[in-house]
Scaffold this motif. Structure first.
Motif, PDB file in Angstrom:
ATOM      1  N   ILE A 136       2.785  -1.997  -2.500  1.00 55.95           N
ATOM      2  CA  ILE A 136       1.826  -1.035  -2.430  1.00 55.95           C
ATOM      3  C   ILE A 136       1.914   0.028  -1.437  1.00 55.95           C
ATOM      4  O   ILE A 136       1.478   1.236  -1.685  1.00 55.95           O
ATOM      5  N   ALA A 137       2.451  -0.011  -0.409  1.00 56.79           N
ATOM      6  CA  ALA A 137       2.708   0.848   0.860  1.00 56.79           C
ATOM      7  C   ALA A 137       3.891   2.007   0.073  1.00 56.79           C
ATOM      8  O   ALA A 137       3.450   3.064   0.199  1.00 56.79           O
ATOM      9  N   ALA A 138       4.646   1.470  -0.461  1.00 57.17           N
ATOM     10  CA  ALA A 138       5.560   2.081  -1.086  1.00 57.17           C
ATOM     11  C   ALA A 138       5.512   2.984  -2.288  1.00 57.17           C
ATOM     12  O   ALA A 138       5.831   4.155  -2.421  1.00 57.17           O
ATOM     13  N   MET A 139       4.948   2.284  -3.491  1.00 59.64           N
ATOM     14  CA  MET A 139       4.470   2.868  -4.605  1.00 59.64           C
ATOM     15  C   MET A 139       3.252   3.523  -4.886  1.00 59.64           C
ATOM     16  O   MET A 139       2.919   3.751  -5.876  1.00 59.64           O
ATOM     17  N   ARG A 140       2.342   3.403  -3.945  1.00 57.28           N
ATOM     18  CA  ARG A 140       1.081   4.053  -4.039  1.00 57.28           C
ATOM     19  C   ARG A 140       0.286   3.846  -5.457  1.00 57.28           C
ATOM     20  O   ARG A 140      -0.343   4.677  -6.037  1.00 57.28           O
ATOM     21  N   PRO A 141      -0.007   2.510  -5.623  1.00 61.71           N
ATOM     22  CA  PRO A 141      -0.805   2.390  -6.922  1.00 61.71           C
ATOM     23  C   PRO A 141      -2.211   2.619  -6.319  1.00 61.71           C
ATOM     24  O   PRO A 141      -2.705   2.527  -5.665  1.00 61.71           O
ATOM     25  N   THR A 142      -2.910   3.330  -7.705  1.00 58.13           N
ATOM     26  CA  THR A 142      -4.151   3.720  -7.389  1.00 58.13           C
ATOM     27  C   THR A 142      -5.277   2.388  -7.876  1.00 58.13           C
ATOM     28  O   THR A 142      -6.643   2.139  -7.227  1.00 58.13           O
ATOM     29  N   TYR A 143      -5.122   1.759  -8.723  1.00 54.64           N
ATOM     30  CA  TYR A 143      -5.754   0.474  -9.410  1.00 54.64           C
ATOM     31  C   TYR A 143      -5.074  -0.623  -9.489  1.00 54.64           C
ATOM     32  O   TYR A 143      -3.723  -0.780  -9.418  1.00 54.64           O
ATOM     33  N   LYS A 148      -6.695 -10.265  -6.590  1.00 56.09           N
ATOM     34  CA  LYS A 148      -7.998  -9.920  -6.792  1.00 56.09           C
ATOM     35  C   LYS A 148      -8.243  -8.519  -6.358  1.00 56.09           C
ATOM     36  O   LYS A 148      -8.940  -7.773  -7.089  1.00 56.09           O
ATOM     37  N   ALA A 149      -7.638  -7.945  -5.311  1.00 55.97           N
ATOM     38  CA  ALA A 149      -7.979  -6.629  -4.687  1.00 55.97           C
ATOM     39  C   ALA A 149      -6.939  -6.153  -3.717  1.00 55.97           C
ATOM     40  O   ALA A 149      -6.057  -7.118  -3.220  1.00 55.97           O
ATOM     41  N   PHE A 150      -7.004  -4.978  -3.410  1.00 56.27           N
ATOM     42  CA  PHE A 150      -6.086  -4.563  -2.263  1.00 56.27           C
ATOM     43  C   PHE A 150      -6.805  -2.997  -1.816  1.00 56.27           C
ATOM     44  O   PHE A 150      -7.392  -2.389  -2.461  1.00 56.27           O
ATOM     45  N   THR A 151      -6.443  -3.110  -0.465  1.00 51.73           N
ATOM     46  CA  THR A 151      -6.886  -1.675  -0.101  1.00 51.73           C
ATOM     47  C   THR A 151      -5.415  -0.864   0.571  1.00 51.73           C
ATOM     48  O   THR A 151      -4.768  -1.613   1.490  1.00 51.73           O
ATOM     49  N   ARG A 152      -5.406   0.372   0.527  1.00 60.50           N
ATOM     50  CA  ARG A 152      -4.176   0.942   1.106  1.00 60.50           C
ATOM     51  C   ARG A 152      -4.757   2.170   1.687  1.00 60.50           C
ATOM     52  O   ARG A 152      -5.391   3.247   1.047  1.00 60.50           O
ATOM     53  N   PHE A 153      -4.596   2.227   3.154  1.00 63.63           N
ATOM     54  CA  PHE A 153      -4.997   3.635   3.586  1.00 63.63           C
ATOM     55  C   PHE A 153      -3.661   4.061   4.311  1.00 63.63           C
ATOM     56  O   PHE A 153      -2.877   3.531   4.977  1.00 63.63           O
ATOM     57  N   GLU A 154      -3.727   5.520   4.196  1.00 59.87           N
ATOM     58  CA  GLU A 154      -2.424   6.167   4.855  1.00 59.87           C
ATOM     59  C   GLU A 154      -3.087   7.343   5.861  1.00 59.87           C
ATOM     60  O   GLU A 154      -3.987   8.175   5.503  1.00 59.87           O
TER      61      GLU A 154
END
Length: 311
Positions: free
Chosen positions: A188-195, A283-289
């Protein structure tokens, strides 16, 4: 009431404010330590209010688990070296703990809640950090997951913070699940998925992407002298392939797994779960940069500091 150099030192240690400001406060308070502290607090609040308008686009994204509760927060500062400040990081961690403890509904609720371990609100402690550190400090956003297994990941010392929320059943080897969760968080950190998956995409966003790709394909056909009676059909076929590529780019479960790109993330998770004798569902994820989407200040901060010193 007179005061000594030791009094100035003690006031500085108690407040974190510079020596000259401490000396001025003690002079104004006629040597009364408590009154001097009150003066500095009042001055600090005014100073903090002035700093609040300055752009804060640095800082950290921080992820952690408190008990079973997963939290990710972004706390911003004006300069990147503040993120290495131990006092600032203690504030970030305390803010994340406050999110875990109080389950605030929004940022205002978080700010008005209690800061862990002290008799202050989060907002009051934020103002204290502005006073001591001398920069605008801003809590920008947070996410909280109370259910399931939560896996935190922090990339590059706080440039990116990720929480992955998993639903796990029938598996006793939680360490192996946590290892999988870390791999997914790194993806997730590397590939930046939105959904998370295709079903999470807003139909309006999908239709907009389809229109863009169709327009591009039609223009390509025109450049390649494709006859008009065949152009629309050929363009539609191109769009189908490009929408599938779009899914691979923006949907986590559809992305090729970074540690083995012959399979998707979804298939990799299913294979690991099967090997462990149970079920694992993302189920879910959140990525903050940190600073994502914030227009950074253009002035030279070093020059500003030099100018202040020369006055």
């Amino acid at each position: 009431m007179s005061f000594t150099a030791q009094d100035v030192k003690e006031l500085r240690e108690a407040t974190g404010v510079g020596m000259m400001d401490c000396k001025r406060a003690l002079t104004e308070a006629d040597g009364d330590m408590e009154k001097a502290i009150e003066i500095l607090r009042e001055q600090g609040l005014a100073s903090a209010q002035k700093k609040a308008g300055r752009i804060a686009a640095e800082g950290v994204a921080y992820a952690a688990v408190f008990g079973d509760i997963g939290v990710v927060v972004e706390v911003n500062s004006e300069t990147d070296f503040v993120a290495k400040n131990e006092m600032f990081m203690d504030f970030v961690k305390g803010t994340a703990e406050a999110v875990a403890n109080d389950s605030p509904s929004d940022l205002n609720a978080l700010l008005s809640g209690k800061f862990p371990g002290i008799d202050k609100t989060v907002e009051e402690q934020q103002q204290e950090m502005i006073l001591v550190i001398g920069e605008n400090i801003s809590i920008r956003r947070f996410a909280r997951y109370a259910d399931g297994l939560n896996i935190p990941y922090i990339h590059a010392g706080g440039k990116i913070g990720v929480i992955v929320n998993l639903d796990v059943s029938g598996i006793s080897n939680i360490d192996a699940v946590a290892e999988l969760g870390k791999d997914i968080a790194m993806q997730i950190a590397a590939m930046r998925p939105t959904y998370l998956d295709i079903t999470a995409i807003d139909p309006a966003d999908l239709e907009k992407e389809r229109e863009i790709q169709l327009s591009i394909a039609m223009e390509e056909n025109k450049e390649n002298n494709i006859p008009e009676d065949k152009s629309a059909e050929i363009a539609e076929r191109k769009v189908i392939g490009r929408i599938n590529k779009f899914y691979e780019e923006v949907c986590l479960l559809n992305q090729p797994f970074v540690k083995g790109d012959k399979i998707t993330v979804e298939k990799h998770v299913n294979e690991v779960a099967k090997g462990l004798g149970g079920s694992i569902v993302i189920k879910a994820f959140t990525r903050f940069e940190k600073g994502e989407g914030i227009e950074k200040r253009q002035d030279d901060f070093a020059a500003e500091v030099a100018n202040m010193v020369s006055r």
